[in-house]
Each structure stands twice: as C-alpha cells, then as structure tokens.
Scaffold this active site. Structure first.
Site, PDB file in Angstrom:
ATOM      1  N   ASP A 123       5.672   0.419  12.046  1.00 60.84           N
ATOM      2  CA  ASP A 123       4.452  -0.258  11.619  1.00 60.84           C
ATOM      3  C   ASP A 123       4.388  -1.723  12.063  1.00 60.84           C
ATOM      4  O   ASP A 123       3.364  -2.378  11.877  1.00 60.84           O
ATOM      5  CB  ASP A 123       4.304  -0.189  10.096  1.00 60.84           C
ATOM      6  N   CYS A 146      -4.686   7.835  10.521  1.00 56.46           N
ATOM      7  CA  CYS A 146      -4.654   7.239  11.851  1.00 56.46           C
ATOM      8  C   CYS A 146      -4.224   8.263  12.894  1.00 56.46           C
ATOM      9  O   CYS A 146      -3.313   9.053  12.663  1.00 56.46           O
ATOM     10  CB  CYS A 146      -3.672   6.062  11.882  1.00 56.46           C
ATOM     11  N   ARG A 200       2.112  14.150  12.680  1.00 50.27           N
ATOM     12  CA  ARG A 200       2.929  13.898  11.499  1.00 50.27           C
ATOM     13  C   ARG A 200       2.887  15.165  10.655  1.00 50.27           C
ATOM     14  O   ARG A 200       2.202  15.238   9.632  1.00 50.27           O
ATOM     15  CB  ARG A 200       2.402  12.678  10.732  1.00 50.27           C
ATOM     16  N   LYS A 235       0.832  -1.208   0.000  1.00 50.38           N
ATOM     17  CA  LYS A 235       0.000   0.000   0.000  1.00 50.38           C
ATOM     18  C   LYS A 235       0.863   1.253   0.000  1.00 50.38           C
ATOM     19  O   LYS A 235       0.592   2.210  -0.734  1.00 50.38           O
ATOM     20  CB  LYS A 235      -0.902  -0.010   1.231  1.00 50.38           C
ATOM     21  N   ASN A 236       1.903   1.253   0.808  1.00 49.09           N
ATOM     22  CA  ASN A 236       2.719   2.455   0.951  1.00 49.09           C
ATOM     23  C   ASN A 236       3.671   2.686  -0.213  1.00 49.09           C
ATOM     24  O   ASN A 236       4.358   3.705  -0.261  1.00 49.09           O
ATOM     25  CB  ASN A 236       3.504   2.407   2.268  1.00 49.09           C
ATOM     26  N   ARG A 252      -8.054  -0.381   5.578  1.00 47.62           N
ATOM     27  CA  ARG A 252      -7.234   0.624   4.925  1.00 47.62           C
ATOM     28  C   ARG A 252      -5.920   0.047   4.417  1.00 47.62           C
ATOM     29  O   ARG A 252      -5.325   0.591   3.481  1.00 47.62           O
ATOM     30  CB  ARG A 252      -6.933   1.784   5.887  1.00 47.62           C
TER      31      ARG A 252
END
Length: 417
Positions: free
Chosen positions: A305, A117, A122, A22-23, A397
């Site tokens: 993560d 999230c 951030r 995903k990232n 997600r």
C-alpha cells in the site's frame, strides 16, 4: 464528478494528525456481528468504505449505528438478514469480512463476491477453505458465497499464503466455534493485532496475534466492549512522503512509528533523516535522495500500500531504482499517469524501473485505485503548474479529509466539479 486540483511547488510546514486506520476499523465493525451487546469504537475514520460497512451492518440488523466525532456505537440484538447484497459490497473488498462473523453467530451467511480496487486478483478461496475446515458447508452460486452450518468446530488450518482479511475472517469465526482453532501462516499486520485486542476485550480467548500462529479457544458468546482503533500507518506513510518531497518541516502526529519501521528504514537507505518519538514522526524535504531498489512484502516488510507513493519519491531520487511488486499483479496502473507528468519509468514484468531525478509537470491524470490516487497527489504537490486528478472517489475510500489536511500544511489543493 469531483476532481482534485493541485497547484504544485508550495512549501509545506506544520503538524498533521493521523486518522484511525481504515483497515483496522473495517474488521472491527464486522466483529460487532458476533455479539448482541453494544460495541463502542473510537478513532474511526470518516471515509467511504467505513460508511459502506455501516450501511451493511444496518442491513444486517444493527439497531444503532451512531457516528459522531469519529466514534461509532453498534448494537445488533438480532440478525434480520444474513445477506450481504452486491449493491452494498460491490465497491469494497472488505465486505468479505462479514462472512465469518455472520456464519458463526447465525449459522448462515450469503455474501456477494466483493469488488474494490482493480489492482489484481485477490481470491477468497483461502477464506472459504478455512471455514470449510471449521465445518461450514459452502457453495458459490450466481456471484454469491452461500455458507451454512450449525456451531463451527475448532480445527487447524494453514494458509497457503498470508492474507490479512483471511486471517481476520477465520479468527472472528473461530471465537464462537466449539473447541480450539489453530491458524498457521497468519498475517502479522498491526490491523490483525488490533482486531484480536478488540475480540479479547469482548471475551474471546486468543493468543499469538502478531505472530504467524494464532490459537483461538471458542466461547459460547461474546460481550460488548469499548475499543480505540489504531492510527492509519498508510496515511501516516503517505504524509511522511509528502514531507520528504515538499516539506520545510512536517510533524506527523498521532501515529505509531513502530508500525512504520519498514518505511522509516527504507528512507534511511535513501539518505533521509527522520525524527520520531512515541507517537510522532518529523520529516523535511531532502534535495538529494538516493535511489534504492524496493521489494514489497507482507508485514513486517515494506507494504504494497506504500509502493505507489515510494515510486513518486524515486522519480526525485538521483539514479535508477527498481521497484518490484510481489503482492498484487496489477498494481502499476499509476505508472501511465506518472509518465504523463514527465516521469521516466519502464515496466518489466512485476518490476518498474524508475530513472531520476526527473522534473514533473502538472497534467490531467486519472486515479485508478486508492493508493495510486495518493501517488498522484504527491506528484502534484511537487509538479510545476496545475495537476487535475479525476476519479478521486478512490481517494475518498481511504483518506479522511486529505484536501483539508494538506491545505493545513500550506498546499494548494481543492476539490472541483
């Protein structure tokens, strides 16, 4: 609202295939804004964040956003809207990634400050400072970043701290800038390298991706490309943890073990044997797990993560471990939920002290963020009785078909209303 119901204690075995990252897919989709040619991406995971980004690209002016068999074809002949409205980006931090490409190609961008999230601050100041160094005029008004300027100018910029999306945003913007851009103290994650690989295939001139210094020589335009997204190292790491906790023998297939070295080395410290090949990892349940301290850090260190998943593992380790979170200040929200399941964890500032080995019991728990969701799933797999996880939209997600994949291994997992 959907929930996830897990009946713990099932032994897991079989093979599980890892989806695209995903990232890595999100910045690759944002990079499509840089060209009026068609970009074809393979191995794109079908998760909520991806579909949100596709909606955003359609809003921008994408003529085609074909999603079929984990392949996406994007073509944006012209920018119809330079806005990324709050309604589209409120659930996804990665929406900030359209700022650099939009500004570089269109000369203007208006992007809502993103959501996502609630794991800590951030800030986007590093994105803004870097784009200003490249010549952009930027103001923040009414919750929006307003950026404008003619063709950006190459410059040198040093990140105060490493940021993955900041590195990606400036790298994309610099591909169309006039002159050479030198980015210092860059993020070195595999997802940054994957984006650079895509951009180079589109005609960008980039060197140094994967190191802490990246140089980009700007070009006047980019072409289309065909590119395959790398495997998701966090998804792979999560299923590796499932295998260690509950697996007779689980093969994690279509992954890249070289992206998982920090995790695999930590598991060796925990006394866990891991078999790996070119694109797979094999693990089995370990009854005696050594408790080892952990400190998260940027790549190639242990990823934040995977911190929550490692905490679940440490509840089953012999002895005490201290887990220190250095990236996000509010990433221990899963601790309260693990306590409800019988874990023995105490928070001391940026550290969590975990005492094991502690039997876990099924309970009603609530997901607070994406990776916290994964830690609760792992806990549910080994807990006695039934665990029901609420607010699993967080899970959707970032994990593609997690319930189906776990059922394929023999787990008792189902979505319920």
């Amino acid at each position: 609202m959907e929930k996830l119901r897990i009946i713990g204690g099932k032994r897991l075995s079989g093979t599980i295939s890892i989806s695209g990252a995903k990232n890595a897919a999100l910045p690759a989709l944002a990079a499509c804004i840089l060209t009026d040619r068609e970009v074809k991406l393979a191995n794109v995971p079908s998760v909520w964040d991806i579909h949100t980004m596709l909606k955003l690209l359609f809003h921008v002016g994408a003529e085609r956003t074909i999603f079929q068999g984990n392949g996406v074809s994007i073509k944006i002949s012209g920018i119809e809207s330079s806005d990324a409205p709050y309604e589209l980006v409120k659930t996804m931090r990665a929406s900030i990634l359209v700022l650099g490409p939009m500004l570089a190609r269109n000369g203007h961008a208006r992007v809502s400050l993103p959501g996502g999230c609630a794991i800590g601050e951030r800030p986007v100041n590093l994105h803004i400072d870097g784009l200003r160094r490249l010549g952009a005029k930027i103001e923040i008004e009414h919750g929006y970043i307003e950026a404008s300027g003619d063709r950006l100018k190459g410059a040198e910029f040093t990140f105060e701290r490493r940021t993955v999306t900041g590195t990606e945003n400036l790298m994309m913007a610099a591909t169309l800038a006039d002159g050479v851009t030198r980015l210092v103290n860059c993020a070195m994650e595999p997802e940054v390298v994957d984006l650079a690989t895509l951009l180079i295939s589109m005609g960008a001139k980039i060197t140094g991706a994967g190191s802490n210094v990246i140089e980009i020589e700007g070009v006047t335009g980019l072409n289309g490309a065909v590119h395959e997204i790398i495997p998701d190292r966090i998804e792979a790491g999560t299923y590796i943890m499932a295998g260690v906790l509950a697996g007779d023998r689980i093969k994690i297939d279509r992954c890249n073990p070289s992206h998982l070295m920090a995790l695999l080395e930590k598991l060796e410290e925990n006394g866990i044997e891991v078999e790996s090949g070119e694109n797979f990892v094999v693990v089995s349940q370990k009854d005696e797990i050594r408790a080892k301290d952990l400190r998260t850090s940027t790549y190639p260190g242990f990823p934040t993560d995977m911190q929550a998943q490692y905490m679940t593992l440490m509840t089953q380790a012999e002895g005490e471990s201290i887990i220190t979170e250095t990236i996000f200040e509010r990433r221990f929200m899963h601790v309260g939920e693990l306590l409800r399941m019988g874990a023995d964890i105490a928070i001391d500032g940026h550290s969590a002290i975990v005492k094991g080995k502690t039997p876990l019991k099924g309970a009603q728990v609530m997901a607070t963020d994406l990776r916290a969701s994964a830690s609760l799933v792992l806990a549910g797999l080994i807990a006695e009785g039934e665990t029901v996880i609420d607010r699993i939209y967080h899970l959707h997600r970032g994990y593609e078909r997690i319930d189906e994949k776990l059922r394929g291994l023999g787990a008792s997992v189902e979505r319920v209303k």
